[in-house]
Design an enzyme around this catalytic site. Structure first.
Site, PDB file in Angstrom:
ATOM      1  CG  ASP A 446      36.266   9.712   0.334  1.00 20.61           C
ATOM      2  OD1 ASP A 446      35.542   9.832   1.333  1.00 20.61           O
ATOM      3  OD2 ASP A 446      37.449  10.099   0.298  1.00 20.61           O
ATOM      4  CD  GLU A 499      32.489  12.282   2.143  1.00 17.88           C
ATOM      5  OE1 GLU A 499      32.664  12.512   3.343  1.00 17.88           O
ATOM      6  OE2 GLU A 499      33.428  12.082   1.353  1.00 17.88           O
TER       7      GLU A 499
END
Length: 777
Positions: A446, A499
């Site tokens: 993330d 990401e």
């Protein structure tokens, strides 16, 4: 042999002599019995006995929780005159020593300290006899044991290279020197002292001070008799003398939030996924089908535990044809509304749904169903809770020492200090931990962009350039490279996914290949294609009459499609907080919205790259996702009037996955430009795109997407002349999907007339808002 005299040198001498003179009488009366082999020896004449009592400095340091080496003064130690026994047992009424047939009471020195000098030639194996309000209980002395960490462990920790850090730090049930108990250890280099507090000592850590293991910064204590299920925390004395009670950074199990204690854990799960694990690395992920269903476990079916989910989720995902699930962060987090993206327990699956073994059971069942498991992993930042990592030992430790580098400007959290080797080790080992201990098949990392740039969300003057004057966070780059290299080396078949929302060069390039920017690749296996997601959703949200002027929003992705290894993500982030659900982004009436959604999904599954779809979007949920109640499963209730509309979209997603997995042109050359060929990328006025996908043998699949709400009859599409006939294997306008039924049942034969720069063409009927797939007949 009980003495109530003061612990002076003179009284100690008298007590020793008296005990020795009465030894025969004691044996006769059945009192303290000293075996002949261990008969007390009078001290040599030249060695005057010493007082066994602790000096004032050691007493004060133990009482204040600031002693760095309690084992040096507590327990049993040879001294002139015999063996000195010392115990620190706050609130105890009496403490004695038991060794074989030897029984001896220790002198009460006040404040919980007890001591005694026994005329023994060497330190025996002994136990303590401790009495509080009730009868005396026989127990082991934690201060008679050697450290549970070896020199190699401490060396690797100091180097920041202990790749299985969770096996040595934290709490571990073990048998140590023949005694069962739990070894506790924690990294706290700035602490003046560390103590273990828990249910086993009534949350008063005074009686369990830990020892510092030299320059490693690690504190350690083996506590006999403590087993799995016990609650605990570390009581840390900060450099300023104040104390703080902290959860274990490497706890493998925690209490259910909002409770915050760590729990001693030992795994008993027996894995049954050997076949999956043996073959998951057979085909590189870039050359394999990869269709992901993103799930927020607490809300997928609210109220289900890990084991409940294990009975329902694998069956549903397998029926829908997805190859993988991606679990939003499962590591423990205090606030459910963060969805797991603000982690306090990096080594513990959230206790909201069960135990760590229950989570292993879920992963095991998914593997047995042939489904891979990815999980979101959050190494970028952590929350400021005062019982967790923030200023863990009284000073910045896990976070950067520079406040400008530590504070995350967007989320009110703290960023990790990626330049500190022990912190980097904590995170790299954590990535390995989930893959090795929980058989996780992939980590979706993330917020990578927030890690890579020193000026991320910061204004001028709020950040300091790196040593080369640039904005790149060189420490974060080194960390990501080390993490990826370590995971790929240790865990065959695991994929890491970034990401990363910028144009950083080489996110999925190997770490040892230097790019034009001068950096080696970050080493990820895949990267979320945020550009494709943003552009394509923006195009689909426009009224069809305006789409001709924005055709490039759908075609631009092919300009950079092979710059990285991409995943096409329609994730939770796109269907919350006012962004509307996927079907609700589509313009027009309900029929047009569903048709547009079906056409978009057909285009997405045919586009180069892997697929990811968030739960609820597979059946055209109209409402935004809410973690409070999850997907609107009631839309699929046959008693609901519009159930067929939602079931039709779900049937399409099921068929997309089945056809996709059976069609190597759609995935075998995802990262090879030779696997894609434009037929028509410029038909903006018609809102049409057409392209070919090729597998490794050159077998094609023709995809045609039509994003206008009109029917186009006899629409010509150029095709190669080496395919004698095509058949329609997918039409999103099929009646079973809720469409108008303008499908082609017969094979389509090319005409030998050049079109779109091809030697032949086929004439198709393009339904409104539809995608067609055709394969050689």
């Amino acid at each position: 042999m009980t003495s109530k005299k003061s612990a002076s040198a003179k009284s100690a001498t008298g007590k020793t002599a008296k005990a020795a003179g009465r030894s025969g009488k004691a044996r006769k009366q059945g009192a303290a019995r000293v075996p002949a082999a261990r008969a007390p020896q009078p001290p040599p004449a030249e060695a005057a006995p010493v007082s066994p009592a602790l000096g004032a400095i050691d007493r004060e340091r133990l009482l204040s929780g600031s002693h760095h080496d309690p084992h040096a003064v507590l327990g049993a130690h040879p001294v002139p005159g015999g063996v000195a026994f010392r115990a620190f047992r706050p609130y105890a009424r009496s403490v004695g020593v038991v060794s074989g047939e030897l029984r001896a009471d220790l002198h009460d020195d006040g404040d919980g300290f007890f001591s005694g000098l026994l005329p023994l030639a060497e330190v025996p194996v002994y136990r303590l006899l401790v009495a509080y309000d009730g009868p005396a209980l026989e127990t082991e002395d934690p201060y008679r044991f050697l450290p549970t960490l070896g020199e190699l462990d401490l060396h690797l920790i100091g180097e920041g290279r202990h790749e299985q850090l969770w096996r040595v730090l934290g709490a571990h049930v073990m048998t140590h020197q023949g005694v069962t108990g739990t070894g506790f250890s924690v990294w706290a280099p700035n602490a003046r002292g560390v103590r273990v507090a828990g249910g086993f000592d009534f949350w008063d850590g005074a009686g369990h001070p830990m020892r510092s293991l030299g320059s490693s910064g690690v504190w350690e204590l083996f506590v006999p008799g403590v087993g799995e299920g016990e609650l605990y925390k570390f009581e840390i004395t900060r450099p300023d003398g104040t104390r703080t009670l902290r959860a274990d950074p490497l706890a493998r199990r925690t209490e259910v939030p909002p409770a915050t204690s760590s729990i001693v854990h030992a795994s008993h799960h027996a894995w049954e996924d050997a076949e999956w694990m043996a073959h998951r690395a057979d085909t590189p992920v870039h050359e394999a089908p990869f269709s992901v269903y993103e799930v927020h476990l607490p809300s997928w079916r609210p109220g289900l535990s890990y084991r409940d989910l294990a009975e329902q989720l694998p069956a549903y995902v397998k029926d829908m044809g997805f190859t993988h699930v991606e679990l939003m962060p499962v590591a423990e987090h205090p606030f459910g509304g963060s969805w797991g993206y603000q982690v306090t327990g990096f080594y513990a699956p959230t206790a909201r749904l069960g135990t760590p073994d229950d989570f292993k059971y879920l992963v095991d069942r998914l593997h047995q169903a042939g489904i891979g498991v990815l999980m979101d992993w959050v190494p970028a930042h952590f929350p400021r809770d005062d019982w967790a990592l923030a200023e863990f030992d009284g000073r910045p430790l896990y976070e950067h020492h520079d406040p400008l580098r530590a504070a995350h400007p967007d989320w009110g959290t703290l960023e990790f200090d990626f330049g500190r080797r022990e912190v980097r080790n904590f995170l790299v080992a954590n990535a390995v931990y989930w893959c090795e201990e929980f058989h996780i098949d992939g980590l979706r990392v993330d917020a990578v962009a927030s890690m890579l740039y020193l000026d991320y969300s910061r204004e001028p003057g709020q950040w300091t350039p790196n040593e080369h004057g640039g904005r790149e966070n060189l420490d974060a780059v080194a960390f990501l490279q080390e993490m990826n290299a370590t995971v790929y080396r240790r865990c065959p078949g695991v994929v890491t996914v970034a990401e990363e929302s910028t144009a950083w060069d080489g996110v999925t390039r190997p770490t040892h290949h230097q790019g034009p920017s001068g950096f080696g690749g970050l080493g990820f296996g895949l990267k979320w294609n945020m550009g494709w997601m943003h552009d394509s959703l923006q195009y689909m949200s426009r009224e069809p009459v305006h789409r001709a002027y924005h055709h490039g929003e759908l075609t631009f992705s092919m300009v950079y499609a092979y710059s990285e290894n991409y995943v096409l993500p329609i994730s939770h982030d796109e269907v919350v907080h006012g962004k509307r659900s996927l079907v609700s982004k589509m313009p027009g009436d309900w029929w047009q919205q569903r048709a547009g959604l079906r056409a978009y999904l057909g285009f997405m599954w045919a586009h180069p790259g892997k697929q990811l779809l968030f739960m609820g979007q597979e059946f055209a949920q109209g409402a935004e996702w809410s973690e409070a109640h999850g997907p609107d499963w009631w839309l699929l209730d046959p008693a609901y009037g519009a159930e067929a509309d939602h079931r039709g979209v779900r049937d399409l997603v099921r068929d997309l996955n089945a056809l996709y997995r059976a069609a190597p042109p759609l995935w075998q050359r995802d990262t090879d430009p030779a696997g894609f060929e434009w037929i028509s990328g410029d038909a903006a006025d018609d809102n049409v795109l057409a392209f070919l996908r090729h597998d490794a043998d050159g077998t094609p699949l023709l995809a045609v997407s039509h994003f206008a709400p009109v029917v186009r009859h006899d629409y010509r599409i150029g095709v190669p002349d080496d395919v004698p006939a095509w058949h329609e294997c997918l039409n999103t306008d099929a009646v079973r999907y809720g469409g108008g039924g303008l499908t082609e049942a017969d094979v389509v034969k090319p005409e030998p007339r050049p079109w779109h720069g091809r030697p032949a063409n086929v004439r198709l009927t393009l339904p409104p808002l539809s995608t067609l797939w055709l394969r050689p007949a």
